[in-house]
Design a protein around this motif. Structure first.
Motif, PDB file in Angstrom:
ATOM      1  N   ARG A 155     -33.513 -69.873  43.210  1.00 19.22           N
ATOM      2  CA  ARG A 155     -34.212 -68.484  42.668  1.00 19.22           C
ATOM      3  C   ARG A 155     -35.647 -68.540  42.623  1.00 19.22           C
ATOM      4  O   ARG A 155     -36.467 -67.700  42.036  1.00 19.22           O
ATOM      5  CB  ARG A 155     -33.537 -67.961  41.411  1.00 19.22           C
ATOM      6  CG  ARG A 155     -32.190 -67.535  41.806  1.00 19.22           C
ATOM      7  CD  ARG A 155     -31.857 -66.848  40.171  1.00 19.22           C
ATOM      8  NE  ARG A 155     -30.352 -66.540  40.484  1.00 19.22           N
ATOM      9  CZ  ARG A 155     -30.167 -65.432  41.110  1.00 19.22           C
ATOM     10  NH1 ARG A 155     -30.670 -64.380  41.453  1.00 19.22           N
ATOM     11  NH2 ARG A 155     -28.836 -64.811  41.042  1.00 19.22           N
ATOM     12  N   ASP A 156     -36.265 -69.800  43.391  1.00 21.47           N
ATOM     13  CA  ASP A 156     -37.780 -70.082  43.108  1.00 21.47           C
ATOM     14  C   ASP A 156     -38.399 -68.943  44.112  1.00 21.47           C
ATOM     15  O   ASP A 156     -38.063 -68.639  45.175  1.00 21.47           O
ATOM     16  CB  ASP A 156     -38.064 -71.394  43.842  1.00 21.47           C
ATOM     17  CG  ASP A 156     -39.334 -71.795  43.751  1.00 21.47           C
ATOM     18  OD1 ASP A 156     -40.313 -71.090  43.552  1.00 21.47           O
ATOM     19  OD2 ASP A 156     -39.500 -73.097  43.830  1.00 21.47           O
ATOM     20  N   HIS A 157     -39.435 -68.466  43.676  1.00 21.68           N
ATOM     21  CA  HIS A 157     -40.342 -67.384  44.299  1.00 21.68           C
ATOM     22  C   HIS A 157     -41.784 -67.852  44.521  1.00 21.68           C
ATOM     23  O   HIS A 157     -42.655 -66.975  45.206  1.00 21.68           O
ATOM     24  CB  HIS A 157     -40.110 -66.059  43.848  1.00 21.68           C
ATOM     25  CG  HIS A 157     -40.157 -65.791  42.367  1.00 21.68           C
ATOM     26  ND1 HIS A 157     -41.312 -66.168  41.790  1.00 21.68           N
ATOM     27  CD2 HIS A 157     -39.120 -65.415  41.434  1.00 21.68           C
ATOM     28  CE1 HIS A 157     -41.239 -65.873  40.365  1.00 21.68           C
ATOM     29  NE2 HIS A 157     -39.962 -65.348  40.247  1.00 21.68           N
ATOM     30  N   GLY A 158     -42.137 -68.905  44.216  1.00 21.16           N
ATOM     31  CA  GLY A 158     -43.486 -69.363  44.375  1.00 21.16           C
ATOM     32  C   GLY A 158     -44.488 -69.120  43.359  1.00 21.16           C
ATOM     33  O   GLY A 158     -45.535 -69.766  43.371  1.00 21.16           O
ATOM     34  N   TYR A 159     -44.098 -68.673  42.346  1.00 18.62           N
ATOM     35  CA  TYR A 159     -45.071 -68.431  41.129  1.00 18.62           C
ATOM     36  C   TYR A 159     -45.550 -70.073  40.424  1.00 18.62           C
ATOM     37  O   TYR A 159     -44.458 -70.762  40.241  1.00 18.62           O
ATOM     38  CB  TYR A 159     -44.667 -67.565  40.152  1.00 18.62           C
ATOM     39  CG  TYR A 159     -44.919 -65.964  40.273  1.00 18.62           C
ATOM     40  CD1 TYR A 159     -46.191 -65.749  40.842  1.00 18.62           C
ATOM     41  CD2 TYR A 159     -43.943 -65.132  39.863  1.00 18.62           C
ATOM     42  CE1 TYR A 159     -46.357 -64.303  40.792  1.00 18.62           C
ATOM     43  CE2 TYR A 159     -44.274 -63.712  40.058  1.00 18.62           C
ATOM     44  CZ  TYR A 159     -45.575 -63.564  40.733  1.00 18.62           C
ATOM     45  OH  TYR A 159     -45.627 -62.140  40.724  1.00 18.62           O
ATOM     46  N   GLY A 160     -46.673 -70.370  40.577  1.00 19.23           N
ATOM     47  CA  GLY A 160     -46.984 -71.774  39.884  1.00 19.23           C
ATOM     48  C   GLY A 160     -46.863 -72.697  40.798  1.00 19.23           C
ATOM     49  O   GLY A 160     -46.651 -73.883  40.542  1.00 19.23           O
ATOM     50  N   HIS A 161     -46.540 -72.562  42.115  1.00 23.34           N
ATOM     51  CA  HIS A 161     -46.317 -73.353  43.010  1.00 23.34           C
ATOM     52  C   HIS A 161     -47.279 -74.666  43.053  1.00 23.34           C
ATOM     53  O   HIS A 161     -48.651 -74.245  43.137  1.00 23.34           O
ATOM     54  CB  HIS A 161     -46.085 -73.191  44.452  1.00 23.34           C
ATOM     55  CG  HIS A 161     -44.599 -72.979  44.724  1.00 23.34           C
ATOM     56  ND1 HIS A 161     -43.970 -72.652  45.972  1.00 23.34           N
ATOM     57  CD2 HIS A 161     -43.374 -73.122  43.926  1.00 23.34           C
ATOM     58  CE1 HIS A 161     -42.794 -72.609  45.978  1.00 23.34           C
ATOM     59  NE2 HIS A 161     -42.525 -72.983  44.682  1.00 23.34           N
ATOM     60  N   THR A 162     -47.289 -76.069  43.140  1.00 18.12           N
ATOM     61  CA  THR A 162     -48.229 -76.876  43.246  1.00 18.12           C
ATOM     62  C   THR A 162     -48.380 -77.012  44.738  1.00 18.12           C
ATOM     63  O   THR A 162     -47.536 -76.701  45.591  1.00 18.12           O
ATOM     64  CB  THR A 162     -47.626 -78.413  42.784  1.00 18.12           C
ATOM     65  OG1 THR A 162     -46.219 -78.696  43.482  1.00 18.12           O
ATOM     66  CG2 THR A 162     -47.561 -78.125  41.079  1.00 18.12           C
ATOM     67  N   PRO A 163     -49.555 -77.859  45.205  1.00 21.33           N
ATOM     68  CA  PRO A 163     -49.707 -77.922  46.524  1.00 21.33           C
ATOM     69  C   PRO A 163     -48.519 -78.572  47.231  1.00 21.33           C
ATOM     70  O   PRO A 163     -48.152 -78.436  48.382  1.00 21.33           O
ATOM     71  CB  PRO A 163     -50.745 -78.897  46.590  1.00 21.33           C
ATOM     72  CG  PRO A 163     -51.583 -78.537  45.312  1.00 21.33           C
ATOM     73  CD  PRO A 163     -50.653 -78.264  44.483  1.00 21.33           C
ATOM     74  N   ALA A 164     -47.708 -79.481  46.532  1.00 22.09           N
ATOM     75  CA  ALA A 164     -46.439 -80.207  46.951  1.00 22.09           C
ATOM     76  C   ALA A 164     -45.331 -79.257  47.442  1.00 22.09           C
ATOM     77  O   ALA A 164     -44.684 -79.326  48.188  1.00 22.09           O
ATOM     78  CB  ALA A 164     -46.140 -81.277  46.150  1.00 22.09           C
ATOM     79  N   LYS A 165     -45.267 -78.338  46.441  1.00 23.70           N
ATOM     80  CA  LYS A 165     -44.308 -77.253  46.746  1.00 23.70           C
ATOM     81  C   LYS A 165     -44.624 -76.190  47.652  1.00 23.70           C
ATOM     82  O   LYS A 165     -43.638 -75.822  48.610  1.00 23.70           O
ATOM     83  CB  LYS A 165     -43.742 -76.368  45.357  1.00 23.70           C
ATOM     84  CG  LYS A 165     -43.150 -77.346  44.394  1.00 23.70           C
ATOM     85  CD  LYS A 165     -42.546 -76.305  43.174  1.00 23.70           C
ATOM     86  CE  LYS A 165     -41.487 -77.099  42.330  1.00 23.70           C
ATOM     87  NZ  LYS A 165     -40.992 -76.328  41.343  1.00 23.70           N
ATOM     88  N   VAL A 166     -46.103 -75.983  47.902  1.00 19.18           N
ATOM     89  CA  VAL A 166     -46.445 -74.991  48.845  1.00 19.18           C
ATOM     90  C   VAL A 166     -46.042 -75.719  50.376  1.00 19.18           C
ATOM     91  O   VAL A 166     -45.499 -74.964  51.120  1.00 19.18           O
ATOM     92  CB  VAL A 166     -47.754 -74.842  48.681  1.00 19.18           C
ATOM     93  CG1 VAL A 166     -48.298 -73.991  50.125  1.00 19.18           C
ATOM     94  CG2 VAL A 166     -47.951 -73.909  47.567  1.00 19.18           C
ATOM     95  N   ALA A 167     -46.295 -76.900  50.209  1.00 19.67           N
ATOM     96  CA  ALA A 167     -45.990 -77.793  51.389  1.00 19.67           C
ATOM     97  C   ALA A 167     -44.348 -77.595  52.069  1.00 19.67           C
ATOM     98  O   ALA A 167     -44.280 -78.009  53.181  1.00 19.67           O
ATOM     99  CB  ALA A 167     -46.385 -79.218  51.307  1.00 19.67           C
ATOM    100  N   LYS A 168     -43.497 -77.400  50.901  1.00 15.72           N
ATOM    101  CA  LYS A 168     -42.149 -77.436  51.479  1.00 15.72           C
ATOM    102  C   LYS A 168     -41.879 -75.937  52.025  1.00 15.72           C
ATOM    103  O   LYS A 168     -40.815 -76.027  52.777  1.00 15.72           O
ATOM    104  CB  LYS A 168     -41.353 -77.549  50.172  1.00 15.72           C
ATOM    105  CG  LYS A 168     -41.217 -78.850  49.661  1.00 15.72           C
ATOM    106  CD  LYS A 168     -40.249 -78.743  48.286  1.00 15.72           C
ATOM    107  CE  LYS A 168     -40.040 -80.384  47.964  1.00 15.72           C
ATOM    108  NZ  LYS A 168     -38.627 -80.646  47.249  1.00 15.72           N
TER     109      LYS A 168
END
Length: 171
Positions: free
Chosen positions: A82-95
């Motif tokens: 259910r992840d939708h990107g709010y609060g993503h760190t650069p590492a999560k953005v990279a995924k």
């Protein structure tokens, strides 16, 4: 013109801009991040689509297209379902990496169809229904739909800007 017609028009503009931002881009452009802390076009479009999918589904008591139509598996990002990107760190953005703009437009178009379906069914009184009591004042359906519209337009604008930066640096 009825309020639902204005909303339908607004969400239609998001779809047009998503397609324009992604048209003809390959994996390198989609996944390019100008700095290690910046978002990519792929992340921006994925995120705006996830937000629309999540918020519209929640407001109307529907399952997210991400889950019900198997988009989570098609993307295979390794993020919570259910992840939708709010609060993503650069590492999560990279995924959030994709190999094809078609994957992003396909998911966006599926979400857009679900959104249009519920918007077409709206009556003016529906827009006053409270959908989130976690805010003061509580959020009505009308406010939620305009909020998603605004957020999506901001993110697709960022994607279009990033596309321009990438294309001018290539040429």
């Amino acid at each position: 013109m009825h309020a639902k017609d204005i909303l339908i028009d607004g969400y239609g503009r998001i779809q047009e801009e998503v397609h324009a931002a992604l048209d003809g881009l390959g994996p390198d452009e989609l996944n390019h991040r100008p700095t290690p802390a910046a978002n990519s076009i792929a992340w921006l479009v994925w995120h705006l689509t996830r937000v629309q999918d999540d918020h519209v589904a929640d407001a109307f008591g529907l399952e997210q297209v991400w889950l019900s139509q198997g988009w989570e598996k098609r993307f295979g990002l390794g993020l919570p379902a259910r992840d939708h990107g709010y609060g993503h760190t650069p590492a999560k953005v990279a995924k959030v990496r994709v190999d094809s703009a078609d994957l992003l437009t396909g998911y966006y178009d599926a979400v857009h169809e679900q959104t249009l379906g519920v918007l077409r069914s709206l009556a003016a009184k529906d827009l006053e229904r409270v959908v989130d009591e976690g805010w003061d004042p509580p959020v009505t359906l009308g406010v939620r739909l305009v909020s998603v519209l605004s957020d999506d337009l901001q993110h697709v604008g960022q994607a279009a800007y990033l596309r321009g930066l990438i294309q001018t640096s290539e040429g």
